[in-house]
Design a protein around this motif. Structure first.
Motif, PDB file in Angstrom:
ATOM      1  N   CYS B  72    -106.323  29.601 -10.885  1.00  0.00           N
ATOM      2  CA  CYS B  72    -107.444  29.077 -11.472  1.00  0.00           C
ATOM      3  C   CYS B  72    -108.455  28.918 -10.226  1.00  0.00           C
ATOM      4  CB  CYS B  72    -107.494  27.747 -11.972  1.00  0.00           C
ATOM      5  SG  CYS B  72    -108.870  26.933 -12.387  1.00  0.00           S
ATOM      6  N   PRO B  73    -109.667  29.850 -10.247  1.00  0.00           N
ATOM      7  CA  PRO B  73    -110.322  29.998  -9.011  1.00  0.00           C
ATOM      8  C   PRO B  73    -111.220  28.440  -8.592  1.00  0.00           C
ATOM      9  CG  PRO B  73    -110.913  31.739 -10.334  1.00  0.00           C
ATOM     10  CD  PRO B  73    -109.809  30.853 -11.140  1.00  0.00           C
ATOM     11  N   PRO B  74    -111.867  27.813  -9.661  1.00  0.00           N
ATOM     12  CA  PRO B  74    -112.203  26.495  -9.138  1.00  0.00           C
ATOM     13  C   PRO B  74    -111.213  25.362  -9.104  1.00  0.00           C
ATOM     14  CG  PRO B  74    -112.967  27.101 -11.383  1.00  0.00           C
ATOM     15  CD  PRO B  74    -112.099  28.262 -10.894  1.00  0.00           C
ATOM     16  N   GLN B  75    -110.118  25.809  -9.476  1.00  0.00           N
ATOM     17  CA  GLN B  75    -109.082  24.850  -9.521  1.00  0.00           C
ATOM     18  C   GLN B  75    -109.179  23.288 -10.337  1.00  0.00           C
ATOM     19  OE1 GLN B  75    -108.596  23.466  -5.435  1.00  0.00           O
ATOM     20  NE2 GLN B  75    -107.478  25.630  -5.008  1.00  0.00           N
ATOM     21  N   CYS B  76    -109.619  23.841 -11.686  1.00  0.00           N
ATOM     22  CA  CYS B  76    -109.869  23.037 -12.820  1.00  0.00           C
ATOM     23  C   CYS B  76    -108.435  22.323 -13.415  1.00  0.00           C
ATOM     24  CB  CYS B  76    -111.012  23.543 -13.667  1.00  0.00           C
ATOM     25  SG  CYS B  76    -110.357  24.734 -14.539  1.00  0.00           S
ATOM     26  N   ILE B  77    -107.293  22.967 -13.367  1.00  0.00           N
ATOM     27  CA  ILE B  77    -106.249  22.526 -13.958  1.00  0.00           C
ATOM     28  C   ILE B  77    -105.415  21.676 -13.042  1.00  0.00           C
ATOM     29  CG2 ILE B  77    -104.313  23.508 -15.407  1.00  0.00           C
ATOM     30  CD1 ILE B  77    -105.805  26.049 -15.820  1.00  0.00           C
ATOM     31  N   SER B  78    -104.937  20.726 -13.749  1.00  0.00           N
ATOM     32  CA  SER B  78    -103.954  19.800 -13.052  1.00  0.00           C
ATOM     33  C   SER B  78    -102.881  19.605 -13.954  1.00  0.00           C
ATOM     34  CB  SER B  78    -104.548  18.673 -12.434  1.00  0.00           C
ATOM     35  OG  SER B  78    -104.893  17.629 -13.616  1.00  0.00           O
ATOM     36  N   ILE B  79    -101.541  20.071 -13.356  1.00  0.00           N
ATOM     37  CA  ILE B  79    -100.235  19.898 -14.239  1.00  0.00           C
ATOM     38  C   ILE B  79     -99.476  19.009 -13.557  1.00  0.00           C
ATOM     39  CG2 ILE B  79     -98.509  21.207 -15.064  1.00  0.00           C
ATOM     40  CD1 ILE B  79    -100.293  23.625 -14.997  1.00  0.00           C
ATOM     41  N   VAL B  80     -98.716  17.937 -14.378  1.00  0.00           N
ATOM     42  CA  VAL B  80     -97.743  17.246 -13.972  1.00  0.00           C
ATOM     43  C   VAL B  80     -96.274  17.806 -14.770  1.00  0.00           C
ATOM     44  CG1 VAL B  80     -96.718  14.911 -13.687  1.00  0.00           C
ATOM     45  CG2 VAL B  80     -99.211  15.456 -12.898  1.00  0.00           C
ATOM     46  N   LYS B  81     -95.498  18.143 -14.156  1.00  0.00           N
ATOM     47  CA  LYS B  81     -93.892  18.536 -14.897  1.00  0.00           C
ATOM     48  C   LYS B  81     -93.328  17.329 -15.292  1.00  0.00           C
ATOM     49  CE  LYS B  81     -93.577  22.473 -12.115  1.00  0.00           C
ATOM     50  NZ  LYS B  81     -92.650  23.584 -11.931  1.00  0.00           N
ATOM     51  N   ASP B  82     -92.955  17.509 -16.491  1.00  0.00           N
ATOM     52  CA  ASP B  82     -91.874  16.460 -17.028  1.00  0.00           C
ATOM     53  C   ASP B  82     -90.578  16.616 -16.687  1.00  0.00           C
ATOM     54  OD1 ASP B  82     -92.020  14.834 -20.277  1.00  0.00           O
ATOM     55  OD2 ASP B  82     -91.133  13.974 -18.431  1.00  0.00           O
ATOM     56  N   THR B  83     -89.751  15.650 -16.706  1.00  0.00           N
ATOM     57  CA  THR B  83     -88.388  16.175 -16.234  1.00  0.00           C
ATOM     58  C   THR B  83     -87.448  16.528 -17.343  1.00  0.00           C
ATOM     59  OG1 THR B  83     -88.230  13.510 -16.254  1.00  0.00           O
ATOM     60  CG2 THR B  83     -88.339  14.438 -14.249  1.00  0.00           C
ATOM     61  N   VAL B  84     -87.776  15.957 -18.421  1.00  0.00           N
ATOM     62  CA  VAL B  84     -86.894  16.451 -19.595  1.00  0.00           C
ATOM     63  C   VAL B  84     -87.167  17.994 -20.097  1.00  0.00           C
ATOM     64  CG1 VAL B  84     -86.532  15.627 -22.016  1.00  0.00           C
ATOM     65  CG2 VAL B  84     -87.034  14.148 -20.333  1.00  0.00           C
ATOM     66  N   LYS B  85     -85.974  18.372 -20.357  1.00  0.00           N
ATOM     67  CA  LYS B  85     -86.329  19.906 -20.720  1.00  0.00           C
ATOM     68  C   LYS B  85     -86.127  19.984 -22.221  1.00  0.00           C
ATOM     69  CE  LYS B  85     -84.623  22.677 -16.582  1.00  0.00           C
ATOM     70  NZ  LYS B  85     -84.144  23.796 -16.247  1.00  0.00           N
ATOM     71  N   LYS B  86     -86.821  21.131 -22.679  1.00  0.00           N
ATOM     72  CA  LYS B  86     -86.994  21.288 -24.332  1.00  0.00           C
ATOM     73  C   LYS B  86     -86.300  22.600 -24.476  1.00  0.00           C
ATOM     74  CE  LYS B  86     -90.606  19.927 -26.128  1.00  0.00           C
ATOM     75  NZ  LYS B  86     -91.721  19.371 -25.556  1.00  0.00           N
ATOM     76  N   PRO B  87     -85.812  22.927 -25.663  1.00  0.00           N
ATOM     77  CA  PRO B  87     -85.655  24.534 -25.851  1.00  0.00           C
ATOM     78  C   PRO B  87     -86.913  25.310 -26.285  1.00  0.00           C
ATOM     79  CG  PRO B  87     -84.786  23.009 -27.625  1.00  0.00           C
ATOM     80  CD  PRO B  87     -85.216  22.324 -26.812  1.00  0.00           C
ATOM     81  N   ASP B  88     -86.899  26.469 -26.142  1.00  0.00           N
ATOM     82  CA  ASP B  88     -88.212  27.237 -26.444  1.00  0.00           C
ATOM     83  C   ASP B  88     -88.178  28.029 -27.474  1.00  0.00           C
ATOM     84  OD1 ASP B  88     -86.860  29.108 -25.395  1.00  0.00           O
ATOM     85  OD2 ASP B  88     -88.417  30.032 -23.849  1.00  0.00           O
ATOM     86  N   TYR B  89     -88.863  29.094 -27.960  1.00  0.00           N
ATOM     87  CA  TYR B  89     -88.527  29.870 -29.073  1.00  0.00           C
ATOM     88  C   TYR B  89     -87.376  30.798 -28.946  1.00  0.00           C
ATOM     89  CZ  TYR B  89     -90.601  33.963 -26.828  1.00  0.00           C
ATOM     90  OH  TYR B  89     -90.792  35.085 -25.902  1.00  0.00           O
ATOM     91  N   LEU B  90     -86.926  30.929 -28.035  1.00  0.00           N
ATOM     92  CA  LEU B  90     -85.735  31.870 -27.679  1.00  0.00           C
ATOM     93  C   LEU B  90     -84.453  31.256 -27.702  1.00  0.00           C
ATOM     94  CD1 LEU B  90     -86.822  34.685 -25.487  1.00  0.00           C
ATOM     95  CD2 LEU B  90     -86.254  34.932 -27.759  1.00  0.00           C
ATOM     96  N   GLY B  91     -84.578  29.688 -27.562  1.00  0.00           N
ATOM     97  CA  GLY B  91     -83.576  28.919 -27.444  1.00  0.00           C
ATOM     98  C   GLY B  91     -83.305  28.404 -25.918  1.00  0.00           C
ATOM     99  N   LYS B  92     -83.928  28.868 -24.943  1.00  0.00           N
ATOM    100  CA  LYS B  92     -83.518  28.760 -23.584  1.00  0.00           C
ATOM    101  C   LYS B  92     -84.227  27.116 -23.378  1.00  0.00           C
ATOM    102  CE  LYS B  92     -84.656  31.297 -20.273  1.00  0.00           C
ATOM    103  NZ  LYS B  92     -85.182  32.381 -19.260  1.00  0.00           N
ATOM    104  N   MET B  93     -83.740  26.307 -22.321  1.00  0.00           N
ATOM    105  CA  MET B  93     -84.259  25.173 -22.125  1.00  0.00           C
ATOM    106  C   MET B  93     -85.337  25.242 -21.011  1.00  0.00           C
ATOM    107  SD  MET B  93     -82.474  23.364 -23.988  1.00  0.00           S
ATOM    108  CE  MET B  93     -82.520  21.366 -23.569  1.00  0.00           C
ATOM    109  N   GLN B  94     -86.510  24.814 -21.465  1.00  0.00           N
ATOM    110  CA  GLN B  94     -87.573  24.955 -20.519  1.00  0.00           C
ATOM    111  C   GLN B  94     -88.223  23.624 -20.113  1.00  0.00           C
ATOM    112  OE1 GLN B  94     -88.790  27.643 -19.361  1.00  0.00           O
ATOM    113  NE2 GLN B  94     -88.197  29.450 -20.660  1.00  0.00           N
ATOM    114  N   LEU B  95     -88.773  23.495 -19.001  1.00  0.00           N
ATOM    115  CA  LEU B  95     -89.776  22.439 -18.901  1.00  0.00           C
ATOM    116  C   LEU B  95     -90.965  22.344 -19.842  1.00  0.00           C
ATOM    117  CD1 LEU B  95     -89.668  22.429 -14.948  1.00  0.00           C
ATOM    118  CD2 LEU B  95     -88.363  20.905 -16.277  1.00  0.00           C
ATOM    119  N   HIS B  96     -91.569  21.211 -19.856  1.00  0.00           N
ATOM    120  CA  HIS B  96     -92.876  21.468 -20.273  1.00  0.00           C
ATOM    121  C   HIS B  96     -93.825  20.321 -19.669  1.00  0.00           C
ATOM    122  CE1 HIS B  96     -90.718  17.874 -22.071  1.00  0.00           C
ATOM    123  NE2 HIS B  96     -91.936  17.302 -22.344  1.00  0.00           N
ATOM    124  N   PRO B  97     -94.955  20.352 -19.722  1.00  0.00           N
ATOM    125  CA  PRO B  97     -96.068  19.389 -18.954  1.00  0.00           C
ATOM    126  C   PRO B  97     -96.153  17.971 -19.321  1.00  0.00           C
ATOM    127  CG  PRO B  97     -97.316  20.992 -20.324  1.00  0.00           C
ATOM    128  CD  PRO B  97     -95.673  21.220 -20.513  1.00  0.00           C
TER     129      PRO B  97
END
Lengths: 199, 186, 396
Positions: B72-97
Motif C-alpha cells: 500500500c503506497p500511503p501505508q493505510c492498512i495495518s494487520i495483526v496476525k492471529d495465532t490460530v489457524k483456520k481451514p480455507d476453501y481448499l481445506g488448507k490451514m491458513q492464518l487469519h488476521p
C-alpha cells in the motif's frame, strides 16, 4: 395667472433655495480644495446636480433635466475619463499654489467678486418685481427653438459637429503606425537560431 | 437575411424550453440525492474484505499474508496476525488476521492492494458517501468484511471470473484427493 | 374603469385621508414610494429565481429547485447569503467612494420608476418632460460605475469600469433616438400622455400601439437592443462577463454592496422595460375592448413579464459580444438605423393625411422598404468588414 402663494410656501421656497445654493457652494469649494483629483471631479458632478436642483426650484423642468443629462451624464464622465487617461498613478498632487501668501489670493478673489457682482446687483433687471413664475411647458420651449431661435440652434449643432470631427481627426493623427520591436526573453540557443535565420 | 442566426438560435432555445416541460428525456439532470447514477463496474473508492458464505468470521478469505500492507503506497492498512489457524476453501490451514484496519482518510483508492492480493480477498468497494464529522476514519475488520454476493453485485464480471477460478481450483483439489484416495492400480 | 382597476389608487387615497390635512401630499407620496419599492423589490426577487429556472429549462436542465416548492424561496437564501457575507474593502481603496458607488447606482434607478404609468391614473408624478427625466436619471448611474471601478484601486476593475461606461454612453444614443419617433407621434414628453396617444383602434380591431407601425417595429427592436445594453445584460454583459477572467468593476465588492449592485442592475432593467412597454406597447391598455376586464395594472404586468421573458430568452441564446463588436454595433449599425427610423416615422406622420383608397398599404410598403434597405445594406457592409481576416498590429 397663478394666485399669490401663501406665505409659508414662499418661506419654504426661500429656505429650499438657500439650502440648495449652499449645497452648490459647498460642492464647488470642495471641488477646488480636495487633495485627491477624483474626489474633486465627483464634487464637481455634485455641484452640477445641485444646479439642476436650483433649476427645478425655478420650475424650469426641461433645463434641469437637460442639465442632469448633459452635465452629470456626459461632462462629468468626460472629466473623469480625462483624469483616468492622464493620471493613472496615485492621484495625490502636491501642487504648489501659484502664490505663497494667501493675502494675494483673497485680494484677487475680492477684485473678481466686485467686478462680477457690482453689475449684477445694480442691473435694472433686478429692480422689476419678479413675475409670477409659471412652469414653461416643454411644447413652448420646442416651438421657440424651432421658430424664433432656430438659427442659434443650428449654429450650435454645426459647432458641435465640427468639434466632434476635429477631435476625431486629432485622435486619429496622434496614432502613427509604430512598429515596436517586441523583445522576447531569449536563451543562447534561440539567439543563435535567430542569428542564423535573419528576418 | 440579417439576424437569421439569431432567430434560429431563439427558436432552438424556445424549443428546449417548451420541450423541457412535456418531454422528460430532455432534462438529463440526475437529482442527487433522490436519484443516483449507478456506478460503473470499474469504479473504486475504498477497499473491502470478501467473505464466502454467510459467516464473516469463518468465511473470510484473508490469510493475513500482509502483502497488501506492504504494497500500500500511503501505508493505510495495518494487520495483526492471529495465532490460530483456520481451514480455507481448499481445506488448507491458513492464518487469519486478528486486527485488519484501514484508515480510509489516508487511502488513495489506487487499488494496488486488490491487484497484489493472491487470495482475492481484498477488493475495491464503490461506496462514496463517506462524509463524516470525525477527522480520521479507521475501518476495522467487521466494517470491512462484505459477502461474496455483494462483490458479485458491484463487480459482476470480476466476481464471476474469481468464482470460476476458485471453483476450478476446488475441482482440481477434489480430483487430486480422489486420485490420492484411490491409488493407481498396479 | 371598474373598482379592481383603480384599487391601488383607492387604497392610497383612503390611507392618505387618515393623515392630517397638512401632510397629506407627503403621506400620499410616501405611500406611493413604499408601494413601488415593495412591488419592484419583490419583482427583483421573483425575477432572479424565474430567470435561473427559465435559463435552466432552456439549457435542458432544472433550475434551482431545492429551497422551496419549485425553488421559489431561493431569493431568500440568496439574500441571506449576501447579507451574512463579510464586507471586505481593500486596504488601499478609497473608502468614501467605495461606499458611495453602490448607493449612487441604486438611487437614480429608484427615481426612474416615479414617472412610469403602471395603470390608469397610477403614476407617481406626471412630469411635463417625463422621458427626459428618465434618460437624465439613467445617465447619472454611469458615474456610479466609474466610482466603483476607480475606488477599488485595482487596474482590472478600472479597465472594466471604463469599458462599461463606454458601452453605456454608446448605447444611450440609439436608446434616445429610438424613442424620439414616439415623442413625435404623441407630441408630448409626458409618459401618461404618450400612453393616451396610443389609445383607440385602427381598422376597428388593431390597437393603435406604436409597435403596430413600420417605424414602431424597428424602433421597438432598437429600443430593446439598446435597453439590454444599457443595463449590462446578455449579450452585452461585457462588464459582468469579465468576472470570468478578470473581475470587472465589481471585483472588490462583497456582501451587501454586491447585492446592491445587482439590485441596481435588475431595477435598471425593469425601468427600461417599463419604459419600453409605455412607449411602444401602449402602456396599460388592453389590446381589445372585450379584454378590458383584466385591470390596467394587470395588462402592464403581463406586457412587462413578456418583455422580461424575452430578455431571459435572448440571454439564454446569444453569446457575449466583444468590446469592439459591441461598440461598432452601436455606432455603425444602430445609430444610422435609428436616424433612418426617425425619418420614416416623420414620413409616416406626414403621410397620414393621404386619403386615397389603399393609402394605408402604400404607407406600410413605403415604411418597410425605407427601413429594410438600409438595414440590409448596413448589415452587408459591416458583415464584410467583420468577416475579413484580421490584422494584429503587434504580432507581425
Amino acid at each position: 395667472m397663478s394666485n399669490p402663494r401663501p406665505a409659508t410656501i414662499v418661506m419654504l421656497n426661500e429656505i429650499a433655495f438657500y439650502l440648495t445654493a449652499a449645497l452648490v457652494l459647498i460642492f464647488a469649494i470642495a471641488a477646488m480644495t480636495l487633495p485627491r483629483l477624483v474626489h474633486c471631479a465627483v464634487c464637481a458632478a455634485g455641484a452640477f446636480a445641485s444646479l439642476a436642483l436650483i433649476y427645478l426650484e425655478l420650475d424650469a423642468e426641461f433645463v434641469a433635466f437637460a442639465q442632469l443629462l448633459v452635465y452629470v451624464g456626459a461632462i462629468a464622465i468626460l472629466i473623469v475619463f480625462a483624469i483616468l487617461l492622464t493620471n493613472l498613478q496615485e492621484a495625490d498632487p502636491q501642487v504648489r499654489r501659484a502664490s505663497r501668501s494667501w493675502v494675494v489670493g483673497v485680494a484677487v478673489a475680492a477684485i473678481l467678486l466686485a467686478a462680477l457682482g457690482l453689475p449684477i446687483i445694480t442691473t435694472p433687471l433686478l429692480q422689476r418685481a419678479a413675475p409670477a413664475a409659471t412652469a414653461a411647458p416643454v411644447r413652448d420651449i420646442g416651438e421657440k427653438l424651432m421658430t424664433t431661435y432656430v438659427l442659434p440652434l443650428e449654429m450650435i449643432g454645426v459647432l458641435l459637429t465640427s468639434a466632434l470631427l476635429g477631435a476625431v481627426v486629432i485622435a486619429m493623427r496622434e496614432e502613427p503606425e509604430v512598429k515596436t520591436k517586441v523583445t522576447r526573453p531569449t536563451t543562447p540557443a534561440l539567439e543563435r537560431q535567430e542569428e542564423l535565420t535573419p528576418r | 437575411m440579417l439576424g437569421r442566426g439569431i432567430i434560429r438560435g431563439l427558436i432552438e432555445t424556445g424549443r428546449n424550453f417548451c420541450g423541457s416541460y412535456h418531454d422528460k428525456e430532455r432534462l438529463t439532470t440526475v437529482q442527487y440525492p433522490e436519484e443516483k447514477l449507478a456506478p460503473q463496474e470499474n469504479a473504486r473508492t475504498i477497499p473491502f474484505l470478501v467473505y464466502d458464505g454467510n459467516d464473516p468470521v469463518a468465511g473470510l478469505r484473508c490469510t493475513a499474508c500482509t502483502i497488501c500492507e506492504q504494497e500500500c503506497p500511503p501505508q493505510c492498512i495495518s494487520i495483526v496476525k492471529d495465532t490460530v489457524k483456520k481451514p480455507d476453501y481448499l481445506g488448507k490451514m491458513q492464518l487469519h488476521p486478528k486486527v485488519f484496519d484501514i484508515d480510509i482518510t489516508v487511502c488513495m483508492s489506487c487499488g494496488i492492494c486488490a491487484e497484489v492480493c493472491p487470495f482475492d480477498s481484498i477488493k475495491m468497494d464503490q461506496v462514496f458517501e463517506l462524509a463524516q464529522g470525525k477527522r480520521s476514519m479507521i475501518l476495522h475488520k467487521n466494517n470491512l468484511a462484505k459477502s461474496n454476493t455483494y462483490f458479485g453485485e458491484i463487480h459482476p464480471t470480476e466476481a464471476a471470473a474469481v468464482n470460476e477460478a476458485r471453483a476450478e481450483e476446488v475441482r482440481k483439489a477434489e480430483a487430486k484427493k480422489a486420485a490420492q484416495a484411490a491409488p493407481v492400480s498396479a | 374603469m371598474n373598482a379592481l382597476d383603480q384599487i391601488f389608487v383607492t387604497i392610497q387615497h383612503w390611507l392618505a385621508g387618515l393623515a392630517p390635512a397638512a401632510v397629506q401630499p407627503l403621506v400620499s407620496m410616501l405611500l406611493i414610494i413604499g408601494g413601488l419599492m415593495g412591488v419592484f423589490g419583490g419583482c427583483f426577487a421573483l425575477t432572479t429565481i424565474i430567470e435561473r429556472k427559465t435559463l435552466g429549462r432552456m439549457q435542458n436542465r432544472f433550475g434551482p429547485n431545492r429551497v422551496g416548492p419549485f425553488g421559489l424561496l431561493q431569493p431568500m437564501a440568496d439574500g441571506l447569503k449576501m447579507l451574512t457575507k463579510e464586507d471586505i474593502v481593500p486596504f488601499s481603496a478609497d473608502h468614501i467612494l467605495h461606499f458611495l458607488a453602490p448607493v449612487a447606482l441604486t438611487v437614480p434607478v429608484w427615481l426612474a420608476f416615479s414617472v412610469l404609468p403602471f395603470g390608469r391614473n397610477m403614476y407617481a408624478i406626471d412630469l411635463d418632460c417625463g422621458i427626459l427625466f428618465f434618460f437624465a436619471i439613467g445617465s447619472t448611474s454611469e458615474l456610479a460605475i466609474f466610482l466603483a471601478g476607480w475606488s477599488s484601486q485595482n487596474k482590472y476593475s478600472l479597465v472594466g469600469a471604463m469599458r462599461a461606461i463606454a458601452q453605456m454612453i454608446s448605447y444611450e444614443v440609439p436608446l434616445v433616438l429610438a424613442s424620439v419617433p414616439v415623442l413625435i407621434a404623441a407630441s408630448s414628453l409626458s409618459l401618461p400622455a404618450i400612453v393616451h396617444a396610443q389609445s383607440g383602434f385602427a381598422l376597428g380591431w388593431v390597437p393603435r400601439w406604436n409597435v403596430f407601425t413600420p417605424w414602431g417595429i424597428a424602433g421597438f427592436a432598437l429600443f430593446m437592443i439598446a435597453a439590454s445594453a444599457e443595463s449590462n445584460r446578455c449579450p452585452f454583459d461585457l462588464p459582468e462577463g469579465e468576472s470570468e477572467l478578470i473581475a470587472g468593476y465589481l471585483t472588490e465588492y462583497s456582501g451587501f454592496k454586491y447585492a446592491l449592485f445587482f439590485l441596481g442592475e435588475y431595477l435598471g432593467l425593469f425601468a427600461v422595460t417599463g419604459l419600453g412597454v409605455t412607449l411602444f406597447l401602449g402602456g396599460w391598455q388592453a389590446p381589445a375592448t372585450w379584454l378590458e376586464w383584466i385591470p390596467s395594472w394587470g395588462w402592464f404586468a403581463l406586457k412587462f413579464g413578456a418583455l422580461i421573458f424575452l430578455f431571459i430568452w435572448v440571454r439564454a441564446t446569444l453569446p457575449r459580444l466583444r468590446l469592439n463588436q459591441l461598440l461598432n454595433f452601436a455606432w455603425k449599425f444602430l445609430v444610422p438605423l435609428a436616424v433612418v427610423n426617425l425619418v420614416v416615422a416623420v414620413a409616416w406622420w406626414q403621410s397620414s393625411v393621404w386619403q386615397f383608397p389603399g393609402a394605408l398599404e402604400v404607407r406600410w410598403l413605403l415604411g418597410t422598404v425605407l427601413l429594410a434597405v438600409p438595414y440590409v445594406w448596413l448589415g452587408r457592409a459591416w458583415n464584410d468588414v467583420e468577416s475579413a481576416p484580421r490584422h494584429y498590429r503587434y504580432a507581425e
